[in-house]
Design a protein around this motif. Sequence first.
Motif, PDB file in Angstrom:
ATOM      1  N   GLN A  79      -9.830   4.349   3.736  1.00 14.42           N
ATOM      2  CA  GLN A  79     -10.984   4.704   3.158  1.00 14.42           C
ATOM      3  C   GLN A  79     -12.134   4.589   3.986  1.00 14.42           C
TER       4      GLN A  79
ATOM      5  N   GLN B  96       0.887  -1.183   0.061  1.00 12.77           N
ATOM      6  CA  GLN B  96       0.039   0.001  -0.039  1.00 12.77           C
ATOM      7  C   GLN B  96       0.868   1.370  -0.067  1.00 12.77           C
TER       8      GLN B  96
ATOM      9  N   ARG C  15      -0.416   4.120  -2.166  1.00 14.48           N
ATOM     10  CA  ARG C  15      -1.279   4.926  -1.879  1.00 14.48           C
ATOM     11  C   ARG C  15      -1.046   6.134  -0.705  1.00 14.48           C
TER      12      ARG C  15
END
Length: 578
Positions: free
Chosen positions: A143, A101, A104
């Motif tokens: 998120q 990740q 991101r």
Amino acid sequence: MSTLISVQSLSYDSISGPLLDNICFTIKKGDRIGLIGHNGSGKSTLIRLLNGELTAKDGIITKSNQCLVACIEQYLPEALYDLTLIQAVMAVLAVDQQYEQTWRAEVLLTEMGFQPEDWHLLAKTLSGGQHMRLLMARALMIQPDLLLLDEPSNHLDLQTLLWLETFLMRWQGGFVLVSHDQHLLDRVSNSTIILRDCQLSFFSLACTQARMMQFEQDEADQHRYDQQQKEIGRIEQSAKRLAIWGKVYDNESFSRKAQSMLKRVDKLKNELVDKSDGHPWSLVLNGVALAAKRLIHFADLNINVAGHLQPLFKIQDLLIKSGDRIAIIGPNACGKSTLLIYLWQNWVNKLQTDHLTIHPLCQIGYYDQNHQQLDGQKSIVDALIDFSLIHAEQAKLALIHAGFAYHRHSQRVDQLSGGERSRLLFVALSLAQFHLLLLDEPTNHLDLEGKEELIVALQSFSGAFILVSHDRELIEKSCNRFCLIQDHCLTEYHDVDQLYSALQRHSPALKLNSSLAKQSVKITTDNHSDADEMLERLVELEQKLAIDQARKQKHQKQFLQQSWQREIDILLEKLGIN
């Protein structure tokens, strides 16, 4: 619309007593909630309860299985101080998820305005505005469906504040936003929670409209309360008279009727309307105009920071006299607070230089945004005595008038909320008379009513003040001189429109209204479809304005007057009335 969080019969007690009492509400998908209330009313506590950091005394908080919640704190947690930006963002994920990740985290940091060369800076080296962006990036890594934001606009410069406003307007999820910035709340929220008196009121309206509706409800409650008290007084008088007659004439019938009336009085008292305790504070700043041509004179002064070769900025020539109301504006870390600290330390140490001249009779008061003038280890009454050099009884009386109940006087300063520490420092400043006030971000922790109190107090202040602030309403309503720190130089503007134009030239992305008076007030064609309806509304608004202006100044609702006046101006323009 699906429910994200349901709160039922929630109660919570703080050290000083009950904070939340049997409150109920739901947060649904798409809700954009502004959470407002007096300082110390429980806003941050409610955020922490929703985030699971605190446990309620009673009640249930039910979270949907599909609901991911992320909290953006007021301050950068100490645990992140020695992490790089990329490490701080990745730390919200499980270790086995971090490697895949990383991309991101890099994308989010870029979206938050950080360049690749910034990613390996230590979090503790960032400014307050950068802290907020870093915490935002951490929150978005998971998120979330719901953001909990606890006063994210504190310590932000204008540019970052407008970035936050734009971000929240574009955010597709829900949020609960604690803020004392009414303009921000009006722009980004679609509903409002007002916390006060341990209770909660929910309005499907943005901040200004919600406060207006709450005010109208308070007016109606006050009217009902007054009528109930009048009826209670009338019945009590009748009961007293009957009781006397019963004794004088030895008439049991009169005595029974008197007892019946007293029972009715008890019932009426139990049914009395619950009135709000109102705002616990009325601010008065005692200024004195010094009869002198100048209080302060800066000449070719460089404002420096230890360890930096280049000065933060230079003041070529700036003269301050009684009646001057000066706003110092500029991006974070440009030297605004450093200027106030420099001036304060020179006055305390009675230093005069070729570059700074202070009138020998000038008395200066200083509001430090970090509240370091108050000893956090002392009780609030002892801290006030030390600061103001007053007797204990005077200190206790001042605290009670400022909304600090007697049982709280032994509470330590470091146990107060940020807003309560602000209030305590203002109480200390109000106990003396100053020729010049230095105010460093005084609205950072003030609630909406406290900010309105401060505006009124500064408007009537007889001395001079230098104000460091990013609060547009405070600047426009309180100041008559405007200084912008830009490109290592301080430049003065005598008109707020010129100031905003200079800001826009320096940063094209900065979109500012040139005046609060130019803010739009929504008047729909449905509500005012013809001249008759507009005239009826105009008469109604003018009556409300006249009634409120007839009250004593401390009881007037300035924010309502401003809103009513703006709508009156628009109606007059639509009707063609000059």
